[in-house]
Every structure is written in structure tokens, then in C-alpha cells.
Design an enzyme around this catalytic site. Structure first.
Site, PDB file in Angstrom:
ATOM      1  N   LYS A 113       0.861  -0.886  -0.309  1.00  0.00           N
ATOM      2  CA  LYS A 113       0.150   0.042  -0.230  1.00  0.00           C
ATOM      3  C   LYS A 113       0.408   1.349   0.271  1.00  0.00           C
ATOM      4  CE  LYS A 113      -4.546  -1.316   1.203  1.00  0.00           C
ATOM      5  NZ  LYS A 113      -5.574  -2.585   2.142  1.00  0.00           N
ATOM      6  N   LYS A 196      -5.642 -10.634  -5.859  1.00  0.00           N
ATOM      7  CA  LYS A 196      -6.652 -11.211  -5.476  1.00  0.00           C
ATOM      8  C   LYS A 196      -8.353  -9.472  -6.057  1.00  0.00           C
ATOM      9  CE  LYS A 196      -5.876  -8.140  -0.799  1.00  0.00           C
ATOM     10  NZ  LYS A 196      -7.496  -7.905   0.468  1.00  0.00           N
ATOM     11  N   LYS A 199     -11.358  -4.544  -2.297  1.00  0.00           N
ATOM     12  CA  LYS A 199     -12.460  -3.357  -2.836  1.00  0.00           C
ATOM     13  C   LYS A 199     -11.310  -1.887  -3.092  1.00  0.00           C
ATOM     14  CE  LYS A 199     -13.832  -4.280   1.901  1.00  0.00           C
ATOM     15  NZ  LYS A 199     -12.393  -3.533   2.608  1.00  0.00           N
TER      16      LYS A 199
END
Ligand code: AQP
Length: 332
Positions: A113, A196, A199
Site C-alpha cells: 500500500k 486478489k 475493494k
């Protein structure tokens, strides 16, 4: 020994099939086997990626509705919002004081991230695993059911619990065990079988949202990436075909079958023939959950009442732990 599970979802973006299969459905399957069950909506974690947290209120209520609609009874289980239990952040602070920065720097989610821009990355994202450890340990949870991507954070939680126990020279916290169901550990993106389902993926076509209508589910499955080869007869022959494997695995999950049986059933068929069957199985599983979510979301007062009941129960446990923690730390 009393068994207690704790798990949660971040109210960022649209709750999706990966969250459902990797987390919620596996929680539902173990409700009867555990003494006490706590399910949190981790709104303070959502703020670690502020750009995804714009609709925090709406997303928090949607996740609460998803838990209940999927079969988690708010009367028998504790469903609550993380920020309604202030002891989580207090315990996280004590953990920050005994957690080496090196441990946090090794977290792959942080590396993914933060990317190359570490100096500009917010401190909250860096210390997020210490807050997650507090979420779990404030309840002295014994088991934490999660998807594969959270395994490293649960392992860190064990290290932090041990570090705290060493510091206070007492077996204060149990070392919680992750529970990861292999068949739903990692549901992949519909656009890229190596990523994966998530969201934060910019494409809505990469995932099925729990609130998608039937037509949208059908369209997303029709547009899902596959290849031109027919379905093989052996599971091993899917190894180089991650998108194909993901779709066939989803069908196995929704029909309570195994991947081996599914490919036997569809051997030699094209994906154009298989996809409508997958859409049908997906819709028949998800439509009742979606419809129940819509009903729950229409009665916000009732949802808030369920969350208050959950927070009251969670606060009772958490306040006791935090009192004992302060005492173990020799605080006045
Ligand atoms: N694709 C997935 N397959 C299986 N399990 C998954 N989980 C998430 N994606 C998959 C599991 O869902 C739970 C809640 O996840 P989270 O919202 O707390 O954070 P996350 O893992 O970071 O979920 P997302 O969707 O990928 O969100 P973003 O994109 O914001 O990071 C966890 O148990 C997780 O394992």
C-alpha cells in the site's frame, strides 16, 4: 478453555465476494463451534487509507447489514463498530510502545500500500497492525478467522502478545490462532487471476459486490477474463490458467462441490457455456443475502440498535482487559 473468535472488515468501498467467501461465510460456518463470537466493523482501520474512507458512515452500516443478512444473528453474537469501543486504541498505544519498527516494516500489506513513497505514507497505515493486534487481544480472542492476506498480521499479533507477556512477566494474553480455510483463502479478481479480489481495485468489473443486482452479476461474470481453451479434465492443467481456475472454484463453492468434480462435469466445454451456469449459481446464493441487506438498510434505527447492543457487550469485556493492562503496566 473458553473459545472466543474476533474478526472484522474495513468499511472501505464496496463489500465484495472475496470478503464474503474469505471472511463472512467462514465465520458463519463456525458460529456453533465457538463459545463467544465478536464481529467488528473496523472503521478506524478504514481511515488508514483516507481516500477509501469517504463514505465511512454508509459503508459501516452496509457491512453491518452484510453480517446480519449472511446469517450472523446480532442477538447471539456481538456485532459492533470499532470506534464505539475506545479501549482498542488505548491498547494499541501500549502495543506501539513495545513493537519494534522493523516488525511493522516487514508487513507485506504496508509495503504494497505504501509503495515507493514511504516518506509520504501516513503513520496510521504503518502502525495499523498494532491496532489490529489490539482489536484481537482486547477480547483475549483465541481464534481469528481471516483470508490468506491477513495471516501475516495475525502472526504479528502473536508476536506482540508475547512481547507484552514478556514485558509484564506474566502470561497475560493468549496467543491467538489464525483460522484460514484453504478453499476460500484467496478469491481472485475477475480481471486478473493473479491479483486478489479487492475493494481498492479501480475496476468494478474486477469484483462482484454484495449489493449488485442480478443483471450486474451476470454481466460481470460474462465479462470476466478467461482464455479460449476449453475446460480441462484435470485440476493440474489449470495451474497456468489462474482466471479459469478462479471461476471454476467459485462454481464449486456455490454448488458445495469440489474443483475436481466441477471440471469433470464441464470437461471439454467452452467458458461461454460455463459462465451462464456460474452466473446462475452465484445469483441463487447471493440474491437472498442482497435482498436481506436492502431490507436491513431501510431500517437504520434498528441497525443502530443492533450495533449499540454489540458495543455494550464488547465494552464490558474490553474495559475489564484495559483495567488489568493498566495494572500490569504499573500505572496509577
Ligand atoms: N479476495 C479475497 N479473498 C479471500 N478473502 C478476502 N478478504 C479480503 N479480500 C479477500 C478477507 O476479507 C476480510 C476483510 O478484509 P478487509 O476489508 O479488512 O481488508 P482487505 O483484506 O484489505 O480487503 P480488500 O477488499 O482487499 O480491501 P482493500 O482493497 O481496501 O485493501 C479479511 O479477513 C480478508 O482476509
Amino acid at each position: 478453555m473458553t473459545t472466543r473468535i474476533l474478526s472484522g472488515i474495513r468499511p472501505t468501498g464496496h463489500i465484495h465476494l472475496g470478503n464474503y467467501l474469505g471472511a463472512i461465510r467462514s465465520w458463519v460456518s463456525m458460529l456453533d463451534q465457538v463459545d463467544e463470537r465478536l464481529f467488528c466493523i473496523v472503521d478506524q482501520h478504514a481511515l488508514t487509507t483516507a481516500e477509501d474512507a469517504k463514505d465511512l458512515r454508509k459503508n459501516t452500516l452496509t457491512i453491518a447489514a452484510a453480517y446480519i443478512a449472511s446469517g450472523i444473528d446480532p442477538v447471539k453474537n456481538h456485532i459492533f463498530v470499532q470506534s464505539h469501543v475506545p479501549a482498542h486504541t488505548e491498547l494499541a498505544w501500549y502495543f506501539n510502545c513495545i513493537t519494534p519498527m522493523g516488525w511493522l516494516s516487514r508487513m507485506t500489506q504496508f509495503k504494497d500500500k505504501a509503495g515507493k513513497n514511504k516518506d509520504q505514507t501516513m503513520t496510521g497505515l504503518f502502525v495499523y497492525p498494532a491496532l489490529m493486534a489490539a482489536d484481537i487481544l482486547i477480547y483475549k480472542a483465541t481464534h481469528v478467522p481471516v483470508g490468506e492476506d491477513q495471516k501475516q498480521h495475525v502472526e504479528l499479533t502473536r508476536d506482540i502478545a508475547q512481547a507484552f507477556n514478556n514485558y509484564v512477566e506474566n502470561n497475560f494474553f493468549p496467543l491467538p490462532e489464525p483460522i484460514i480455510k484453504s478453499e476460500t483463502a484467496r478469491i481472485m479478481s475477475l480481471r486478473d487471476g493473479l491479483k486478489k479480489m479487492s475493494k481498492s481495485d479501480p475496476s468494478d468489473y474486477s469484483r462482484i459486490h454484495l449489493l449488485d443486482d442480478n443483471e450486474t452479476i451476470e454481466l460481470k461474470i460474462r465479462k470476466a477474463k478467461t482464455d479460449t481453451d476449453p475446460i480441462p479434465g484435470l485440476v493440474n492443467n489449470l495451474e497456468q490458467r489462474p482466471e479459469a481456475k478462479n471461476l471454476l472454484s467459485l462454481y464449486a463453492l456455490f454448488t458445495n462441490s469440489s474443483l475436481a468434480k466441477v471440471i469433470q462435469e464441464f470437461e471439454g466445454k467452452q467458458f461461454s457455456e460455463f459462465k451462464p451456469k456460474l452466473a446462475e449459481a452465484t445469483i441463487s446464493h447471493l440474491a437472498p443475502i442482497r435482498d436481506a441487506m436492502i431490507k436491513l438498510l431501510a431500517d437504520e434505527a434498528m441497525l443502530l440498535q443492533h450495533l449499540k447492543k454489540g458495543a455494550d457487550a464488547a465494552n464490558t469485556i474490553a474495559k475489564k482487559t484495559i483495567k488489568d493492562v493498566r495494572s500490569a503496566l504499573n500505572m496509577v
